[in-house]
Scaffold this motif. Structure first.
Motif, PDB file in Angstrom:
ATOM      1  N   ALA A 239      21.504  79.083  24.710  1.00  0.00           N
ATOM      2  CA  ALA A 239      22.320  78.193  25.461  1.00  0.00           C
ATOM      3  C   ALA A 239      21.811  76.855  25.367  1.00  0.00           C
ATOM      4  O   ALA A 239      22.493  75.969  25.793  1.00  0.00           O
ATOM      5  N   THR A 240      20.628  76.432  24.910  1.00  0.00           N
ATOM      6  CA  THR A 240      20.029  75.487  25.006  1.00  0.00           C
ATOM      7  C   THR A 240      20.542  74.575  24.020  1.00  0.00           C
ATOM      8  O   THR A 240      20.999  73.550  24.169  1.00  0.00           O
ATOM      9  N   ARG A 241      20.670  75.323  22.721  1.00  0.00           N
ATOM     10  CA  ARG A 241      21.229  74.312  21.640  1.00  0.00           C
ATOM     11  C   ARG A 241      22.772  74.549  21.490  1.00  0.00           C
ATOM     12  O   ARG A 241      23.567  73.796  20.785  1.00  0.00           O
ATOM     13  N   TYR A 242      23.334  75.706  22.339  1.00  0.00           N
ATOM     14  CA  TYR A 242      24.548  75.918  22.222  1.00  0.00           C
ATOM     15  C   TYR A 242      25.265  75.985  23.494  1.00  0.00           C
ATOM     16  O   TYR A 242      25.394  77.124  24.258  1.00  0.00           O
ATOM     17  N   PRO A 243      25.351  75.003  24.334  1.00  0.00           N
ATOM     18  CA  PRO A 243      25.712  74.658  25.834  1.00  0.00           C
ATOM     19  C   PRO A 243      26.833  75.548  26.232  1.00  0.00           C
ATOM     20  O   PRO A 243      27.079  76.249  27.408  1.00  0.00           O
ATOM     21  N   ASP A 244      27.888  75.792  25.068  1.00  0.00           N
ATOM     22  CA  ASP A 244      29.115  76.523  25.548  1.00  0.00           C
ATOM     23  C   ASP A 244      28.944  78.068  26.012  1.00  0.00           C
ATOM     24  O   ASP A 244      29.520  78.693  26.195  1.00  0.00           O
ATOM     25  N   ASP A 245      27.472  78.332  25.289  1.00  0.00           N
ATOM     26  CA  ASP A 245      27.360  79.832  25.721  1.00  0.00           C
ATOM     27  C   ASP A 245      26.449  79.931  26.918  1.00  0.00           C
ATOM     28  O   ASP A 245      25.730  81.130  27.022  1.00  0.00           O
ATOM     29  N   SER A 246      26.168  78.865  27.675  1.00  0.00           N
ATOM     30  CA  SER A 246      25.340  79.201  28.867  1.00  0.00           C
ATOM     31  C   SER A 246      26.164  80.161  30.084  1.00  0.00           C
ATOM     32  O   SER A 246      27.312  80.360  29.818  1.00  0.00           O
ATOM     33  N   LEU A 247      25.270  80.679  30.830  1.00  0.00           N
ATOM     34  CA  LEU A 247      25.943  81.608  31.923  1.00  0.00           C
ATOM     35  C   LEU A 247      27.004  80.890  32.575  1.00  0.00           C
ATOM     36  O   LEU A 247      28.135  81.566  32.940  1.00  0.00           O
ATOM     37  N   GLU A 248      26.848  79.657  33.010  1.00  0.00           N
ATOM     38  CA  GLU A 248      28.130  79.074  33.685  1.00  0.00           C
ATOM     39  C   GLU A 248      29.203  78.874  32.954  1.00  0.00           C
ATOM     40  O   GLU A 248      30.338  79.191  33.204  1.00  0.00           O
ATOM     41  N   HIS A 249      29.212  78.590  31.701  1.00  0.00           N
ATOM     42  CA  HIS A 249      30.443  78.677  30.642  1.00  0.00           C
ATOM     43  C   HIS A 249      30.894  80.168  30.424  1.00  0.00           C
ATOM     44  O   HIS A 249      32.307  80.226  30.430  1.00  0.00           O
ATOM     45  N   MET A 250      29.884  81.182  30.508  1.00  0.00           N
ATOM     46  CA  MET A 250      30.581  82.403  30.411  1.00  0.00           C
ATOM     47  C   MET A 250      31.355  82.828  31.463  1.00  0.00           C
ATOM     48  O   MET A 250      32.268  83.574  31.371  1.00  0.00           O
ATOM     49  N   LYS A 251      30.944  82.425  32.729  1.00  0.00           N
ATOM     50  CA  LYS A 251      31.680  82.588  34.070  1.00  0.00           C
ATOM     51  C   LYS A 251      32.938  81.963  33.756  1.00  0.00           C
ATOM     52  O   LYS A 251      34.059  82.771  34.138  1.00  0.00           O
ATOM     53  N   ILE A 252      33.056  80.688  33.260  1.00  0.00           N
ATOM     54  CA  ILE A 252      34.341  80.150  33.189  1.00  0.00           C
ATOM     55  C   ILE A 252      35.214  80.939  32.172  1.00  0.00           C
ATOM     56  O   ILE A 252      36.641  81.306  32.668  1.00  0.00           O
ATOM     57  N   ARG A 253      34.729  81.375  31.212  1.00  0.00           N
ATOM     58  CA  ARG A 253      35.497  81.959  30.083  1.00  0.00           C
ATOM     59  C   ARG A 253      35.844  83.447  30.464  1.00  0.00           C
ATOM     60  O   ARG A 253      37.146  83.822  30.282  1.00  0.00           O
ATOM     61  N   ALA A 254      35.166  84.107  31.324  1.00  0.00           N
ATOM     62  CA  ALA A 254      35.456  85.395  31.805  1.00  0.00           C
ATOM     63  C   ALA A 254      36.623  85.314  32.673  1.00  0.00           C
ATOM     64  O   ALA A 254      37.499  86.209  32.861  1.00  0.00           O
ATOM     65  N   THR A 255      36.628  84.219  33.452  1.00  0.00           N
ATOM     66  CA  THR A 255      37.631  84.098  34.325  1.00  0.00           C
ATOM     67  C   THR A 255      38.938  83.469  33.681  1.00  0.00           C
ATOM     68  O   THR A 255      40.083  84.185  33.901  1.00  0.00           O
ATOM     69  N   GLU A 256      38.830  82.886  32.850  1.00  0.00           N
ATOM     70  CA  GLU A 256      40.132  82.143  32.012  1.00  0.00           C
ATOM     71  C   GLU A 256      40.702  83.448  31.327  1.00  0.00           C
ATOM     72  O   GLU A 256      42.040  83.388  31.259  1.00  0.00           O
ATOM     73  N   LYS A 257      40.028  84.241  30.650  1.00  0.00           N
ATOM     74  CA  LYS A 257      40.604  85.201  30.003  1.00  0.00           C
ATOM     75  C   LYS A 257      40.847  86.692  30.833  1.00  0.00           C
ATOM     76  O   LYS A 257      41.155  87.739  30.200  1.00  0.00           O
TER      77      LYS A 257
END
Length: 185
Positions: free
Chosen positions: A80-98
């Motif tokens: 997630a350092t090199r790919y910030p879209d894969d951070s836990l915070e973004h994972m939470k957003i993705r899980a909620t959106e989907k």
């Protein structure tokens, strides 16, 4: 985006243990899913187009098989350092959106992905009730156009596992973006 294929963990391999945080704030382990007749572990991520194209089908599979004792678990191992879209915070957003109907876990250390010898996103592993691997391969025969799918490999593998039978076809490796491994220093 580097196209990568799954390596094919040997059939009969026991599922490696894990303890990982989920997007719902809970920590999950292999024992969390002890009641599942079939456990499907999917290494995936937020940013890979192959992984994103699979999400709705994974949701449908979980919905269709939940009453039969099948549980899907998604694990994001990307750096997630090199790919910030894969951070836990973004994972939470993705899980909620989907509206994921399965746990979405973060493998920040990448130790779990290494234990499973995962290579790409998505990389799919199906385990029977004894947590022995019965299938490691693709979901179906058309990652890009779900309406064009003619062969439902994952569903067939799940059906075989539920019946206590071996998978009756040669698995075709899953394909997707390479796992984004952390640089070793």
């Amino acid at each position: 985006m580097a196209l990568t294929y799954s390596k094919g963990m040997p059939i009969g391999t026991r599922a490696p243990q894990f303890a990982l945080p989920g997007t719902d704030g809970k920590t999950y382990s292999l024992d969390t899913f002890a009641d599942a007749k079939v456990l499907v572990i999917i290494f995936t991520c937020n940013h890979c187009p192959y992984a994103k194209a699979s999400e709705d089908r994974f949701i449908a599979i979980q919905k269709d098989y939940a009453d039969k004792g099948v549980t899907l678990v998604a694990i994001n191992p990307n750096d997630a350092t090199r790919y910030p879209d894969d951070s836990l915070e973004h994972m939470k957003i993705r899980a909620t959106e989907k509206n994921f109907n399965f746990p979405y876990l973060c493998d920040e250390t990448q130790q779990v992905a290494r234990a499973y010898d995962a290579a790409c996103t998505p990389d799919i592993f199906v385990f029977d009730a004894q947590r022995k691997l019965v299938y490691n391969g693709r979901m179906d025969d058309n990652w890009k156009e779900p309406e064009q799918v003619r062969r439902h490999d994952l569903r067939t593998a799940i059906d075989c596992a539920l019946q206590g039978n071996p998978v009756t076809f040669d698995p075709i490796p899953s394909m997707g973006c390479s796992i984004k491994w952390k640089e070793v220093t």
